[in-house]
Design a protein around this motif. Structure first.
Motif, PDB file in Angstrom:
ATOM      1  N   GLU A 162       0.935  -1.148  -0.083  1.00 54.90           N
ATOM      2  CA  GLU A 162      -0.030  -0.088   0.072  1.00 54.90           C
ATOM      3  C   GLU A 162       0.864   1.204   0.007  1.00 54.90           C
ATOM      4  OE1 GLU A 162      -3.759   0.421   0.168  1.00 54.90           O
ATOM      5  OE2 GLU A 162      -3.099  -1.531  -0.988  1.00 54.90           O
ATOM      6  N   CYS A 163       1.920   1.169   0.926  1.00 55.46           N
ATOM      7  CA  CYS A 163       3.029   2.416   0.740  1.00 55.46           C
ATOM      8  C   CYS A 163       3.410   2.448  -0.717  1.00 55.46           C
ATOM      9  CB  CYS A 163       4.070   2.121   1.637  1.00 55.46           C
ATOM     10  SG  CYS A 163       3.504   2.228   3.512  1.00 55.46           S
ATOM     11  N   ASP A 164       3.907   1.480  -1.552  1.00 59.11           N
ATOM     12  CA  ASP A 164       4.121   1.424  -2.714  1.00 59.11           C
ATOM     13  C   ASP A 164       3.198   2.133  -3.561  1.00 59.11           C
ATOM     14  OD1 ASP A 164       6.776   0.677  -1.974  1.00 59.11           O
ATOM     15  OD2 ASP A 164       6.262  -1.359  -2.595  1.00 59.11           O
ATOM     16  N   ARG A 165       1.940   1.751  -3.322  1.00 59.24           N
ATOM     17  CA  ARG A 165       0.849   2.333  -4.190  1.00 59.24           C
ATOM     18  C   ARG A 165       0.855   3.861  -4.183  1.00 59.24           C
ATOM     19  NH1 ARG A 165      -5.203   2.054  -4.174  1.00 59.24           N
ATOM     20  NH2 ARG A 165      -5.118   1.350  -2.204  1.00 59.24           N
ATOM     21  N   PHE A 166       0.848   4.354  -2.994  1.00 62.48           N
ATOM     22  CA  PHE A 166       0.605   5.833  -2.877  1.00 62.48           C
ATOM     23  C   PHE A 166       1.910   6.559  -2.949  1.00 62.48           C
ATOM     24  CE2 PHE A 166      -3.257   3.935  -1.317  1.00 62.48           C
ATOM     25  CZ  PHE A 166      -4.104   4.822  -1.711  1.00 62.48           C
ATOM     26  N   ASP A 167       3.184   5.862  -3.278  1.00 59.91           N
ATOM     27  CA  ASP A 167       4.442   6.544  -3.396  1.00 59.91           C
ATOM     28  C   ASP A 167       4.978   7.065  -2.232  1.00 59.91           C
ATOM     29  OD1 ASP A 167       4.571   6.299  -6.169  1.00 59.91           O
ATOM     30  OD2 ASP A 167       3.232   7.983  -6.662  1.00 59.91           O
ATOM     31  N   ILE A 168       4.861   6.194  -1.132  1.00 63.56           N
ATOM     32  CA  ILE A 168       5.468   6.402   0.129  1.00 63.56           C
ATOM     33  C   ILE A 168       6.693   5.713   0.027  1.00 63.56           C
ATOM     34  CG2 ILE A 168       5.144   6.368   2.492  1.00 63.56           C
ATOM     35  CD1 ILE A 168       2.209   6.761   2.240  1.00 63.56           C
ATOM     36  N   CYS A 169       7.806   6.054  -0.146  1.00 65.77           N
ATOM     37  CA  CYS A 169       9.066   5.411  -0.457  1.00 65.77           C
ATOM     38  C   CYS A 169      10.151   5.652   0.491  1.00 65.77           C
ATOM     39  CB  CYS A 169       9.534   5.520  -1.852  1.00 65.77           C
ATOM     40  SG  CYS A 169       8.516   5.441  -3.298  1.00 65.77           S
ATOM     41  N   LYS A 170      10.305   6.848   1.262  1.00 59.92           N
ATOM     42  CA  LYS A 170      10.965   7.162   2.092  1.00 59.92           C
ATOM     43  C   LYS A 170      10.776   6.589   3.557  1.00 59.92           C
ATOM     44  CE  LYS A 170      11.656  12.040   0.369  1.00 59.92           C
ATOM     45  NZ  LYS A 170      11.293  13.339   0.865  1.00 59.92           N
ATOM     46  N   ASP A 171      11.910   6.095   4.184  1.00 63.83           N
ATOM     47  CA  ASP A 171      11.803   5.304   5.479  1.00 63.83           C
ATOM     48  C   ASP A 171      11.252   6.346   6.528  1.00 63.83           C
ATOM     49  OD1 ASP A 171      13.326   3.560   4.102  1.00 63.83           O
ATOM     50  OD2 ASP A 171      15.076   3.569   5.295  1.00 63.83           O
ATOM     51  N   GLU A 172      11.493   7.410   6.669  1.00 64.36           N
ATOM     52  CA  GLU A 172      10.802   8.133   7.668  1.00 64.36           C
ATOM     53  C   GLU A 172       9.334   8.251   7.465  1.00 64.36           C
ATOM     54  OE1 GLU A 172      11.063  12.690   9.335  1.00 64.36           O
ATOM     55  OE2 GLU A 172      12.539  11.903   8.262  1.00 64.36           O
ATOM     56  N   GLU A 173       8.831   8.323   6.142  1.00 62.82           N
ATOM     57  CA  GLU A 173       7.393   8.419   6.069  1.00 62.82           C
ATOM     58  C   GLU A 173       6.613   6.978   6.116  1.00 62.82           C
ATOM     59  OE1 GLU A 173       7.235   9.560   1.883  1.00 62.82           O
ATOM     60  OE2 GLU A 173       7.487  11.714   2.373  1.00 62.82           O
ATOM     61  N   LYS A 174       7.530   5.722   5.966  1.00 57.90           N
ATOM     62  CA  LYS A 174       6.836   4.719   6.212  1.00 57.90           C
ATOM     63  C   LYS A 174       6.760   4.439   7.864  1.00 57.90           C
ATOM     64  CE  LYS A 174       8.568   1.986   2.236  1.00 57.90           C
ATOM     65  NZ  LYS A 174       9.213   0.844   1.790  1.00 57.90           N
ATOM     66  N   ILE A 175       7.825   4.940   8.579  1.00 54.58           N
ATOM     67  CA  ILE A 175       7.422   4.871   9.972  1.00 54.58           C
ATOM     68  C   ILE A 175       6.340   5.852  10.627  1.00 54.58           C
ATOM     69  CG2 ILE A 175       8.790   5.397  12.185  1.00 54.58           C
ATOM     70  CD1 ILE A 175      11.225   4.687  10.494  1.00 54.58           C
ATOM     71  N   GLU A 176       6.120   6.889  10.031  1.00 57.13           N
ATOM     72  CA  GLU A 176       5.153   7.794  10.479  1.00 57.13           C
ATOM     73  C   GLU A 176       3.691   7.156  10.309  1.00 57.13           C
ATOM     74  OE1 GLU A 176       5.289  11.830   9.729  1.00 57.13           O
ATOM     75  OE2 GLU A 176       7.435  11.730   9.387  1.00 57.13           O
ATOM     76  N   VAL A 177       3.523   6.543   9.064  1.00 58.46           N
ATOM     77  CA  VAL A 177       2.516   5.951   8.397  1.00 58.46           C
ATOM     78  C   VAL A 177       2.094   4.591   9.401  1.00 58.46           C
ATOM     79  CG1 VAL A 177       1.052   4.898   6.693  1.00 58.46           C
ATOM     80  CG2 VAL A 177       2.448   6.836   6.260  1.00 58.46           C
ATOM     81  N   LEU A 178       3.261   3.907   9.835  1.00 55.74           N
ATOM     82  CA  LEU A 178       3.020   2.877  10.454  1.00 55.74           C
ATOM     83  C   LEU A 178       1.898   2.868  11.728  1.00 55.74           C
ATOM     84  CD1 LEU A 178       3.475  -0.254  10.681  1.00 55.74           C
ATOM     85  CD2 LEU A 178       5.580   0.347  11.904  1.00 55.74           C
ATOM     86  N   ARG A 179       2.456   4.291  12.557  1.00 54.13           N
ATOM     87  CA  ARG A 179       1.606   4.535  13.782  1.00 54.13           C
ATOM     88  C   ARG A 179       0.107   4.591  13.592  1.00 54.13           C
ATOM     89  NH1 ARG A 179      -0.132   8.964  15.599  1.00 54.13           N
ATOM     90  NH2 ARG A 179       0.553  10.225  14.099  1.00 54.13           N
ATOM     91  N   LEU A 180      -0.205   4.915  12.304  1.00 54.92           N
ATOM     92  CA  LEU A 180      -1.522   5.101  12.203  1.00 54.92           C
ATOM     93  C   LEU A 180      -2.363   3.803  11.963  1.00 54.92           C
ATOM     94  CD1 LEU A 180      -1.373   8.011   9.641  1.00 54.92           C
ATOM     95  CD2 LEU A 180      -1.726   8.022  11.890  1.00 54.92           C
ATOM     96  N   PHE A 181      -1.559   2.672  11.854  1.00 53.79           N
ATOM     97  CA  PHE A 181      -2.296   1.470  11.806  1.00 53.79           C
ATOM     98  C   PHE A 181      -2.020   0.470  12.851  1.00 53.79           C
ATOM     99  CE2 PHE A 181      -2.362   3.110   7.494  1.00 53.79           C
ATOM    100  CZ  PHE A 181      -3.588   2.737   6.800  1.00 53.79           C
TER     101      PHE A 181
END
Length: 372
Positions: A162-181
């Protein structure tokens, strides 16, 4: 040799039915643009120009109405005499062409308005560099993770896709989004990881720690998924839930095994009505199950009717009645059976004692005093 840029346009003729080739503007090598009047635009009036090889290519290029092209053409002596006078002025058929002033995109705009436009552009650029991750995360097709999820590795794979589908490629962004789930105790894990590694760490370390912490290494989830059976409610709801449980423990399970395990959890009188040879995928199995929903619905209704009837009988015949012995003895209204009534037992003992005393007295009266 000087060059001129001619603009060719396919437009409608005066009758509105046919197309004609027209020459609308002429541009000099120093970017001065001159407009040709509408009555002089038909290419048939430009005899010297339409005889050039360039025009032949233009005619083959423009086929549909409103198509346009701008091309450079070398100015021969003949063309120069037609479109330029001795003083270098642009003309056509002794008519001086009107020069079109250059357009300035900022002309007529005040400094204040221009400043606002630049601020908006800057804000747009900033938003592109720092996307709103919360809004993007709302579009994820993914359930939140808690300790109850049976397969952490599979959940993490879906999260990364899902991160790849919405172009969330940076490590920091993935870590931030993980908290929301994450929810419940998983948020404590996230807070601990944030203290140990921080947001600036590598995503691979977070992923490894997550899977190592929540990966289910026991057999409890497998046993639950395989032994999950239909009890009450909708047959289709049962089948869909069992499919999800089985896929969570093993995504690569083959379709035949999946169908067999789902059917095994159905009531036998339901499963025996499904032709196993005709069911080759889960969609067909669900279609057959939906056809048999009325069987469990009717059984549920009958069970409810029996339960309601039993409750009514229990309400009618099972009510406790007051003890009549207590009522006769003026002991108040008490609810117990007459067989267990304490006053009944006391009364019986008195009656027995009274009878025994009377018999003893009668026997003494009948006895001969000589025998004493």
């Amino acid at each position: 040799m000087e060059k001129l840029k001619f603009e060719f346009l396919v437009k409608s003729a005066e009758d509105g039915k046919t197309n004609i080739m027209a020459i609308t503007t002429i541009t000099t090598s120093d970017d001065r643009v001159f407009k040709i009047p509408a009555e002089m635009q038909p290419a048939s009036l430009h005899e010297q120009l339409i005889n050039t090889p360039t025009y032949t290519k233009i005619k083959n290029t423009l086929k549909r109405r409103h198509q346009t092209r701008k091309v450079w053409i070398n100015v021969t002596e003949d063309l120069a005499g037609i479109y330029m006078d001795d003083d270098g002025n642009m003309q056509f058929k002794d008519y001086f062409l009107e020069e079109i002033p250059p357009t300035n995109p900022t002309a007529g705009i005040s400094e204040e308005s221009l400043s606002k436009v630049l601020e908006k552009l800057s804000a747009t650029k900033k938003n592109c560099e720092y996307p709103n991750l919360k809004k993007i995360a709302e579009k994820f097709v993914l359930e939140k993770f808690s300790a109850k999820n049976s397969n952490a590795n599979q959940w993490m794979t879906i999260f990364e896709s899902e991160c790849d589908r919405f172009d969330i490629c940076k490590d920091e962004e993935k870590i931030e989004v993980l908290r929301l789930f994450l929810e419940k105790s998983c948020l404590d894990w996230y807070s601990s990881m944030l203290i140990k590694l921080s947001l600036a760490s590598e995503w691979g370390k977070w992923k490894e720690n997550f899977c190592g912490t929540y990966a289910n290494k026991g057999w409890a989830a497998s046993r639950y998924a395989i032994s999950f059976r239909y009890k009450t409610g909708s047959l289709l709801d049962y089948a869909l839930k069992k499919e999800r449980l089985l896929l969570e423990i093993r995504k690569s399970i083959d379709t035949g095994t999946l169908i067999d395990l789902i059917a095994e959890g159905l009531p036998h009188y339901i499963a025996d009505r499904i032709d196993r040879e005709k069911v080759v995928n889960t969609e067909e199995l669900y279609s057959e199950i939906r056809k048999l929903e009325h069987l469990v619905s009717r059984k549920t209704i009958d069970r409810k009717n029996v339960s309601a009837s039993y409750s009514k009988e229990k309400e009618t015949f099972g009510k406790k009645k007051p003890c009549k012995i207590c009522e006769k003895e003026n002991r108040g209204t008490r609810y117990h059976t007459e067989a267990t009534c304490w006053f009944k037992n006391q009364k019986s003992e008195k009656e027995i004692k009274h009878v025994n005393n009377n018999e003893l007295e009668w026997e003494l009266n009948d006895m001969d005093p000589k025998n004493l």
